[in-house]
Scaffold this active site. Structure first.
Site, PDB file in Angstrom:
ATOM      1  N   SER A  56     134.532  32.623  45.834  1.00 23.63           N
ATOM      2  CA  SER A  56     134.824  33.715  46.755  1.00 23.63           C
ATOM      3  C   SER A  56     134.669  33.246  48.210  1.00 23.63           C
ATOM      4  O   SER A  56     135.364  32.326  48.633  1.00 23.63           O
ATOM      5  CB  SER A  56     133.924  34.911  46.437  1.00 23.63           C
ATOM      6  OG  SER A  56     134.362  36.070  47.081  1.00 23.63           O
ATOM      7  N   ASP A 112     142.311  40.695  40.396  1.00 22.12           N
ATOM      8  CA  ASP A 112     141.514  40.409  41.593  1.00 22.12           C
ATOM      9  C   ASP A 112     142.425  40.447  42.809  1.00 22.12           C
ATOM     10  O   ASP A 112     143.496  39.814  42.817  1.00 22.12           O
ATOM     11  CB  ASP A 112     140.867  39.024  41.456  1.00 22.12           C
ATOM     12  CG  ASP A 112     139.914  38.673  42.592  1.00 22.12           C
ATOM     13  OD1 ASP A 112     139.713  39.505  43.494  1.00 22.12           O
ATOM     14  OD2 ASP A 112     139.382  37.553  42.573  1.00 22.12           O
ATOM     15  N   HIS A 140     137.112  39.802  39.693  1.00 21.38           N
ATOM     16  CA  HIS A 140     136.307  39.048  40.642  1.00 21.38           C
ATOM     17  C   HIS A 140     134.835  39.069  40.204  1.00 21.38           C
ATOM     18  O   HIS A 140     134.329  40.085  39.743  1.00 21.38           O
ATOM     19  CB  HIS A 140     136.436  39.666  42.034  1.00 21.38           C
ATOM     20  CG  HIS A 140     135.976  38.791  43.140  1.00 21.38           C
ATOM     21  ND1 HIS A 140     136.781  37.821  43.707  1.00 21.38           N
ATOM     22  CD2 HIS A 140     134.786  38.714  43.793  1.00 21.38           C
ATOM     23  CE1 HIS A 140     136.118  37.196  44.658  1.00 21.38           C
ATOM     24  NE2 HIS A 140     134.900  37.715  44.723  1.00 21.38           N
TER      25      HIS A 140
END
Length: 308
Positions: free
Chosen positions: A154, A249, A279
């Site tokens: 991320s 996501d 995610h």
């Protein structure tokens, strides 16, 4: 929130999970996050260091290494995700320890500074400082400075990519590889997945916008790729790269589009879309999909980076 996305049965517990939309909640969350332990176990040793950070900051960092080894080892710089607002989670520590054990390498995890108090460029500059520290102290640390890869999930993937550009621009040794998991790479948010996934579990397009707006509240930096790696004018010198994206996501297309840019410049890249995931799926540490992903990553690291 309705559980409308067909997540894998091992991720059903995430179906109704959503991060807080108010950034000012996170400093309180981090009080509890800071209590999560990361200690030595039967396979790895964990040491704590204070290293030079950005602008004179004393930066805490973990050095994780396999037990019973005196040889010079490769190294993974591990930049944890969390939107630049959350401290490392237990899953991050577990992955770092798995990498050290299964790849037979050292892992360095800097505890970089977070928003809202510290916005761009503090996090990425702290992480670049950690990367430079690893190189400058490679002999003492028992690290092969030419076999260091940068990795992150991320926001940590964002940092990993940015550190490559910083190293290139600052005439530092370039990382030998990059490994990114559902990375956040483009502040413009103009992808199909951003338009499509406005209500996905854990993170959606609205939350992604909040993170980008907060990160860049003081304006766009130059070079822009230190904050938004997708906007780099050139990817020359970028090392071999491995990318995983989650199926459901908002950041799905960030990883796919970045891979296409690398391929267009002749850079080796391997991409995997993990089906049935959202995610943050790495938190499902006991799931078969996480174990499969770990095995793929370890195999890629060994083949494409550390055994060359």
């Amino acid at each position: 929130m309705k559980a409308k996305y067909p997540l894998d049965k091992e991720l059903k517990f995430l179906a109704r999970t959503h991060l807080f939309p108010n950034i000012h909640v996170y400093p309180f969350v981090n009080i509890f996050m800071s209590m999560i332990p990361c200690g030595s176990d039967e396979n790895v040793s964990v040491r704590r260091h204070i290293i030079p950070g950005y602008a004179g900051y004393n930066l805490p960092a973990l050095v994780i290494e396999p037990k019973n080894t005196d040889e010079k080892l490769p190294c993974i710089m591990f930049f944890h995700g969390g939107g630049l607002i959350l401290k490392a989670a237990g899953a991050h520590y577990q992955f770092a320890k798995w990498y050290a054990e299964k790849v037979n390498c050292k892992v360095i995890m800097p505890d970089y500074r977070l928003m809202p108090k510290y916005r761009f460029p503090y996090a990425v500059e702290d992480c670049y400082s950690a990367y430079e520290w690893a190189i400058l102290n490679s002999a003492e640390l028992g690290i092969d400075e030419h076999r260091i890869i940068v990795t992150g999930d991320s926001a940590g993937g964002n940092i990993a990519a940015a550190v490559v550009f910083m190293a290139r621009d600052r005439d530092q040794i370039l990382p030998a590889g990059v490994l990114m998991v559902y990375p956040a790479l483009d502040r413009r948010m103009n992808t199909e997945s951003m338009r499509k996934y406005t209500d996905t579990p854990v993170l959606d397009a609205g939350l992604a916008k909040m993170y980008w707006d907060e990160m860049l509240i003081n304006g766009l930096p130059q070079p822009i790729e230190y904050a938004s790696p997708m906007e780099a004018g050139s990817f020359a010198g970028f090392p071999a790269t491995y990318i995983e994206v989650a199926e459901f996501d908002a950041l799905h297309d960030d990883g796919i589009s970045f891979a296409k840019k690398l391929e267009a410049e002749g850079i080796s890249v391997e991409v995997h879309e993990i089906k049935g995931t959202c995610h943050g799926f790495e938190v499902a540490l006991k799931s078969s999909m996480v174990r499969d992903s770990l095995d793929r990553r370890v195999a890629w690291i060994r083949k494409n980076v550390f055994l060359k």
